[in-house]
Design an enzyme around this catalytic site. Structure first.
Site, PDB file in Angstrom:
ATOM      1  N   GLU A 130       0.839  -1.216   0.000  1.00 51.41           N
ATOM      2  CA  GLU A 130       0.000   0.000   0.000  1.00 51.41           C
ATOM      3  C   GLU A 130       0.867   1.256   0.000  1.00 51.41           C
ATOM      4  O   GLU A 130       0.549   2.259  -0.655  1.00 51.41           O
ATOM      5  CB  GLU A 130      -0.910  -0.057   1.237  1.00 51.41           C
ATOM      6  CG  GLU A 130      -1.873   1.073   1.412  1.00 51.41           C
ATOM      7  CD  GLU A 130      -3.049   1.024   0.457  1.00 51.41           C
ATOM      8  OE1 GLU A 130      -2.832   0.754  -0.737  1.00 51.41           O
ATOM      9  OE2 GLU A 130      -4.175   1.280   0.895  1.00 51.41           O
ATOM     10  N   THR A 183      -4.357   8.598  -4.828  1.00 48.00           N
ATOM     11  CA  THR A 183      -4.296   8.793  -3.372  1.00 48.00           C
ATOM     12  C   THR A 183      -3.185   9.787  -3.014  1.00 48.00           C
ATOM     13  O   THR A 183      -3.376  10.676  -2.178  1.00 48.00           O
ATOM     14  CB  THR A 183      -4.035   7.443  -2.677  1.00 48.00           C
ATOM     15  OG1 THR A 183      -5.120   6.581  -2.992  1.00 48.00           O
ATOM     16  CG2 THR A 183      -3.952   7.588  -1.165  1.00 48.00           C
TER      17      THR A 183
HETATM   18  N1  HSE Z   1      -6.644   7.151   4.558  1.00 46.93           N
HETATM   19  C1  HSE Z   1      -6.166   7.221   3.218  1.00 46.93           C
HETATM   20  C2  HSE Z   1      -6.476   8.587   2.646  1.00 46.93           C
HETATM   21  C3  HSE Z   1      -6.850   6.158   2.409  1.00 46.93           C
HETATM   22  O1  HSE Z   1      -7.583   9.071   2.850  1.00 46.93           O
HETATM   23  O2  HSE Z   1      -5.601   9.177   2.018  1.00 46.93           O
HETATM   24  C4  HSE Z   1      -6.500   6.141   0.966  1.00 46.93           C
HETATM   25  O3  HSE Z   1      -7.343   5.252   0.272  1.00 46.93           O
END
Ligand code: HSE
Length: 308
Positions: A130, A183
């Site tokens: 990830e 992201t």
């Molecule tokens: N918590 C992370 C974000 C998850 O919001 O950037 C990314 O899928």
């Protein structure tokens, strides 16, 4: 010990409104499939990757490859694997595409190696995959994708995950507008500072949500599904967000927010009927735009990645 395994890796909704980087849940309504085989080439071979030709096949650049390598390094093993990924979750969707690949890969490899690790231990390896996708360490998708249910990441150093079984009648509706939000870019948007007043509201909501989940108090779950910090900064990336949220709330949702880093938007509801009514409301908002979209109605996945 079997030489080949096929698994289903569920999608996941991270942040869950108030819990940026510390909360997530898995959904059974959409997920990837993966077929892993041992090979005698001492190499991780990611080929073919169906449907998404642009996914990297170099194992050092592929989340599944990186996650598997982290596990093998820990075991001091040079076992090779052929990895076939059937992607049903589009990358950049906000419903845990990279997490599904990373979690699926390590659960499958663990199966093929005779389960040297618990699922909880596997989260650490999946997180390495990830990290490649988002440029940052966060487990709020990989933990629920691996373990199922809701996961609270109490701490990252060391990793401390609390698994919470979902209330029986809790349903999720997710709309995925077919645009890609990376992201990494969605994270770069966020201010590193949080005003104390907003932090206080957010702490109250995280605690309320936890309590609501443990006691199946749907009203409390709904009141706690608020995000005063991240949603206001990110919603500009999501087409029709305010209209969508208003319609979803009018249709009876307990709450609604951005799924992960977007563009997907999720809502939680009590019961299937309510989740279906929310799906219809989402459809009404989006059908008059010229955007493609998909809507999923799903119970919360109880077990995470599973052998099929
Ligand atoms: N918590 C992370 C974000 C998850 O919001 O950037 C990314 O899928």
């Amino acid at each position: 010990m079997s030489e080949v395994v096929k698994i289903f890796a569920p999608g996941s909704v991270s942040n869950v409104g108030c819990g940026f980087d510390i909360l997530g849940f898995a959904i059974d309504g959409v997920g990837d499939e993966m077929i892993l085989k041992k090979n005698d080439k001492n190499a991780i071979i990611i080929d073919p990757v169906k449907d998404y030709e642009n996914l990297p096949t170099d194992p050092k650049k592929n989340v599944a490859g990186v996650a598997i390598q982290a596990l093998l390094d820990d075991l001091n093993s040079d076992q090779g694997f052929d990895v076939e990924i059937i992607k049903n979750i589009k990358p950049g969707s906000g419903i845990g595409s990279s997490a599904a690949s990373a979690a699926g890969a390590v659960v499958a490899v663990n199966e093929l190696l005779g389960k040297p690790y618990t699922k909880m231990q596997l989260v650490d390896f999946a997180m390495k995959g990830e990290e490649l996708a988002s440029g940052d360490v966060h487990a709020d998708n990989v933990a629920p994708a691996t373990l199922g249910g809701f996961c609270l990441i109490r701490g990252y150093n060391p990793l401390d995950i609390v698994h919470i079984n979902p209330p029986k009648d809790l349903w999720c509706t997710v709309i995925h507008p077919q645009i890609e939000i990376k992201t990494k870019e969605s994270r770069e948007l966020l201010s590193p500072e949080v005003p104390l007043k907003k932090a206080i509201r957010q702490w109250g909501n995280v605690a309320g949500l936890m309590s609501g989940l443990y006691t199946s108090d749907y009203g409390l779950i709904g009141r706690s599904l608020e995000d005063h910090i991240v949603e206001p900064q990110r919603k500009v990336l999501i087409p029709e967000f305010d209209k969508l949220k208003e319609s979803v709330m009018n249709a009876g949702a307990l709450g609604c927010s951005i799924s992960g880093s977007g563009p997907s938007v999720f809502s939680l509801a009590k019961g299937r009927e309510s989740a279906d009514a929310i799906a219809a409301a989402m459809d009404t908002v989006f059908k008059n735009t010229n955007l493609d979209y998909k809507i999923y109605v799903s119970k919360i996945s109880e077990g995470g990645v599973r052998v099929i």
